[in-house]
Design a protein around this motif. Structure first.
Motif, PDB file in Angstrom:
ATOM      1  N   LYS A  62       0.802  -1.258   0.118  1.00  9.05           N
ATOM      2  CA  LYS A  62       0.095  -0.086   0.060  1.00  9.05           C
ATOM      3  C   LYS A  62       0.949   1.093  -0.010  1.00  9.05           C
ATOM      4  N   THR A  63       2.070   1.108   0.456  1.00  9.75           N
ATOM      5  CA  THR A  63       2.913   2.287   0.649  1.00  9.75           C
ATOM      6  C   THR A  63       3.535   2.609  -0.781  1.00  9.75           C
ATOM      7  N   ALA A  65       6.821   3.639  -2.754  1.00  8.35           N
ATOM      8  CA  ALA A  65       8.330   3.681  -2.567  1.00  8.35           C
ATOM      9  C   ALA A  65       8.816   4.679  -3.241  1.00  8.35           C
ATOM     10  N   THR A  66      10.106   5.279  -2.887  1.00 11.29           N
ATOM     11  CA  THR A  66      10.588   6.284  -3.684  1.00 11.29           C
ATOM     12  C   THR A  66      11.966   5.933  -4.073  1.00 11.29           C
ATOM     13  N   GLN A  85       3.274  -2.429  -6.223  1.00 14.28           N
ATOM     14  CA  GLN A  85       3.514  -1.391  -5.557  1.00 14.28           C
ATOM     15  C   GLN A  85       3.893  -0.092  -6.497  1.00 14.28           C
TER      16      GLN A  85
END
Length: 218
Positions: A62-63, A65-66, A85
């Protein structure tokens, strides 16, 4: 007579308890993998993923990423995400970048931009995604898209600890001599520590796949 029989029963129960304890300890012991290159040097940032062909992971990422761009480099150089993701590609430099990948797992382009792209990119297929910049040849990054959440990365000593239930894993490293899409399959038997060797090579400076860009932008 009765007292001796009770003592014997108590002794047998004690041995049984000890046996069960050590059996549980053996089953619950973790597995340590040590990843090294052909020269015996530790390989940090090797990716180890549990093979879950028979088990469907219920994990849903759910997050977001960077994968940043700092000082004309991708940061981090290696990013691990799960299938499905999203990844954000901010440009923290004061110059523009043109981020792209021709990898089968996720071909895409973020044409010349600065600051924050409008939307993150969804990485919906497992595999290895090699990133480049069409402006700066030295910018090389990797996104490892795992098929589930049971994925690990070796530390500076080339070590990673896996659950005791692990039976088969794949191992991958960005400097491996094998094709970047390939993963080494390792079967784990009863060892609690396993040494794995990955043949590596120093990568040559990659070009920007200019011919592919030219073919697409004529």
């Amino acid at each position: 007579m009765l007292e001796r029989a009770l003592q014997k029963i108590a002794k047998n129960c004690c041995f049984l308890a000890i046996g069960l304890f050590f059996s549980h300890f053996a089953l619950s012991a973790n597995i340590d993998l040590v990843i090294q290159d052909q020269h015996g040097q530790a390989l940090p940032d090797a990716v180890v993923e549990l093979n879950q062909n028979n088990i469907k992971s219920a994990f849903t990422p759910k997050t977001v990423a960077t994968m940043d761009q700092v000082n004309k480099q991708f940061s981090p150089e290696l990013l691990i995400v799960q299938k499905g993701q999203q990844v954000n590609f901010p440009n923290s430099d004061n110059i523009r970048h043109h981020v792209y990948s021709f990898s089968q797992a996720k071909p895409f382009q973020l044409k010349l931009y600065s600051g924050q792209p409008k939307d993150p990119i969804v990485f919906d297929k497992p595999g290895v995604v090699v990133l480049g910049c069409n402006i700066h040849d030295s910018m090389i990054g990797y996104i490892y898209v795992a098929d589930n959440d049971l994925v690990y990365k070796t530390d500076e000593r080339g070590r990673v600890t896996l659950p005791a239930t692990s039976s088969e894993v794949t191992v991958w490293h960005p400097l491996q001599r094998a094709a970047l899409e390939n993963k080494k399959i390792i079967t784990i038997n009863s060892q609690t520590q396993l040494l794995i060797t990955i043949n590596t090579s120093v990568p040559e400076l990659r070009n920007t796949f200019g011919s592919k860009f030219k073919a697409q932008n004529d």
